[in-house]
Design a protein around this motif. Structure first.
Motif, short mmCIF file in Angstrom:
data_model
loop_
_atom_site.label_atom_id
_atom_site.label_comp_id
_atom_site.label_asym_id
_atom_site.label_seq_id
_atom_site.Cartn_x
_atom_site.Cartn_y
_atom_site.Cartn_z
N GLY A 9 0.82 -1.21 0.00
CA GLY A 9 0.00 0.00 0.00
C GLY A 9 0.85 1.26 0.00
N ARG A 10 1.93 1.24 0.79
CA ARG A 10 2.83 2.39 0.85
C ARG A 10 3.51 2.62 -0.50
N ASP A 11 3.87 1.54 -1.16
CA ASP A 11 4.51 1.66 -2.48
C ASP A 11 3.54 2.22 -3.51
N ILE A 12 2.27 1.80 -3.44
CA ILE A 12 1.28 2.27 -4.42
C ILE A 12 1.08 3.78 -4.31
N ILE A 13 0.95 4.29 -3.08
CA ILE A 13 0.70 5.73 -2.94
C ILE A 13 1.95 6.56 -3.22
N ARG A 14 3.09 5.89 -3.34
CA ARG A 14 4.32 6.59 -3.76
C ARG A 14 4.65 6.30 -5.22
N ASN A 15 3.82 5.44 -5.84
CA ASN A 15 4.01 5.05 -7.24
C ASN A 15 5.36 4.38 -7.46
N THR A 16 5.71 3.46 -6.56
CA THR A 16 6.98 2.74 -6.67
C THR A 16 6.74 1.24 -6.50
N THR A 17 7.77 0.48 -6.80
CA THR A 17 7.78 -0.94 -6.46
C THR A 17 8.77 -1.11 -5.30
N ASN A 18 8.83 -2.30 -4.70
CA ASN A 18 9.78 -2.55 -3.61
C ASN A 18 11.22 -2.31 -4.07
N ILE A 19 11.55 -2.79 -5.27
CA ILE A 19 12.91 -2.62 -5.79
C ILE A 19 13.19 -1.15 -6.04
N GLU A 20 12.23 -0.43 -6.61
CA GLU A 20 12.43 0.99 -6.87
C GLU A 20 12.63 1.77 -5.58
N SER A 21 11.93 1.37 -4.52
CA SER A 21 12.07 2.04 -3.22
C SER A 21 13.51 1.94 -2.72
N TRP A 22 14.11 0.77 -2.90
CA TRP A 22 15.50 0.57 -2.47
C TRP A 22 16.44 1.41 -3.33
N ILE A 23 16.20 1.50 -4.64
CA ILE A 23 17.03 2.31 -5.53
C ILE A 23 16.90 3.79 -5.16
N ILE A 24 15.67 4.20 -4.80
CA ILE A 24 15.44 5.59 -4.40
C ILE A 24 16.22 5.93 -3.14
N ARG A 25 16.22 5.02 -2.16
CA ARG A 25 16.98 5.26 -0.93
C ARG A 25 18.47 5.42 -1.23
N LYS A 26 19.00 4.57 -2.10
CA LYS A 26 20.41 4.69 -2.47
C LYS A 26 20.67 5.99 -3.22
N ALA A 27 19.70 6.41 -4.06
CA ALA A 27 19.84 7.66 -4.80
C ALA A 27 19.87 8.85 -3.84
N GLU A 28 19.02 8.79 -2.82
CA GLU A 28 18.99 9.89 -1.83
C GLU A 28 20.30 9.97 -1.06
N TRP A 29 20.86 8.80 -0.69
CA TRP A 29 22.16 8.80 0.00
C TRP A 29 23.25 9.36 -0.91
N ARG A 30 23.23 8.95 -2.17
CA ARG A 30 24.27 9.38 -3.12
C ARG A 30 24.20 10.89 -3.36
N HIS A 31 22.99 11.39 -3.57
CA HIS A 31 22.83 12.82 -3.84
C HIS A 31 23.11 13.67 -2.61
N LYS A 32 22.79 13.14 -1.42
CA LYS A 32 23.08 13.88 -0.19
C LYS A 32 24.59 14.10 -0.06
N ALA A 33 25.36 13.07 -0.40
CA ALA A 33 26.83 13.19 -0.34
C ALA A 33 27.34 14.20 -1.35
N LEU A 34 26.60 14.35 -2.47
CA LEU A 34 27.00 15.29 -3.52
C LEU A 34 26.46 16.70 -3.28
N GLY A 35 25.58 16.83 -2.27
CA GLY A 35 24.97 18.13 -1.99
C GLY A 35 23.85 18.48 -2.94
N THR A 36 23.26 17.45 -3.57
CA THR A 36 22.14 17.66 -4.50
C THR A 36 20.92 16.89 -4.01
#
Length: 197
Positions: A9-36
């Motif tokens: 249900g949480r994935d649906i209201i965010r329009n993601t899949t479980n795998i995409e959610s994990w990729i998004i978390r990694k993207a947020e960590w990566r961009h935070k380190a870059l200041g973006t």
């Protein structure tokens, strides 16, 4: 089952899949380190808008299978490009190891049974196991206290029966390998340093 339903249900209201959610978390960590800031292109900003992309009166998800509604400022390839950058970053962090003890990729192999602590935690790993042979080189990208996740190139037959090199990854016991020391390229090889003295 309750946890699975909540997660879906949480994935649906965010329009993601479980795998995409994990990729998004990694993207947020990566961009935070870059200041973006990373913007997920398919989160339309409203739980309802995200919900009707998946569940609606037509019984079909929105989009034609190739293009989907996206956030302004992104494109249909934003997420793919992020995945490629993550894979590239992962490869640059890989550390070469040399296998000193063979492992046949069975959770209850003789090696694991001789080391009871491995037996207790091997089922908690989130991926397949990797068979390794003594003397083989492995590029390691993930670490657990008693396990390593690495990739090796193996020659296998494809669908046409042709032999091709394919990269295979998985977990293997940490006691099977030793890290290969890496010299700083600026320092040169040992022989080069001797000549410079």
């Amino acid at each position: 089952a309750v946890v699975s339903t909540q997660s879906t249900g949480r994935d649906i209201i965010r329009n993601t899949t479980n795998i995409e959610s994990w990729i998004i978390r990694k993207a947020e960590w990566r961009h935070k380190a870059l200041g973006t800031t990373f913007v997920y292109p398919y989160d339309l900003g409203s739980s309802w808008q995200n919900f009707i992309q998946v569940i609606n009166m037509s019984n079909y998800a929105k989009g034609d299978g190739y293009t989907w509604p996206i956030v302004p400022g992104t494109n249909q390839y934003t997420f793919t490009e992020e995945q490629k950058l993550q894979k590239l970053a992962k490869r640059t962090r890989m550390v070469p190891h040399k296998i000193t003890v063979s492992y046949d990729a069975r959770c209850f192999s003789s090696l694991v049974l001789r080391n009871p602590i491995l037996c207790c935690i091997c089922n908690g790993l989130d991926d397949q196991y990797l068979a390794v042979e003594e003397g083989e080189g492995v590029m390691v990208s993930r670490y657990r206290k008693k396990w390593l996740y690495g990739c090796v190139k193996r020659t296998k037959k494809n669908k046409n029966g042709q032999l091709v090199d394919k990269e295979v990854g998985g977990w293997f016991p940490r006691l099977c390998a030793v890290e290969v020391p890496q010299l700083d390229p600026a320092e040169g090889t040992k022989s080069e340093r001797k000549k410079s003295k």
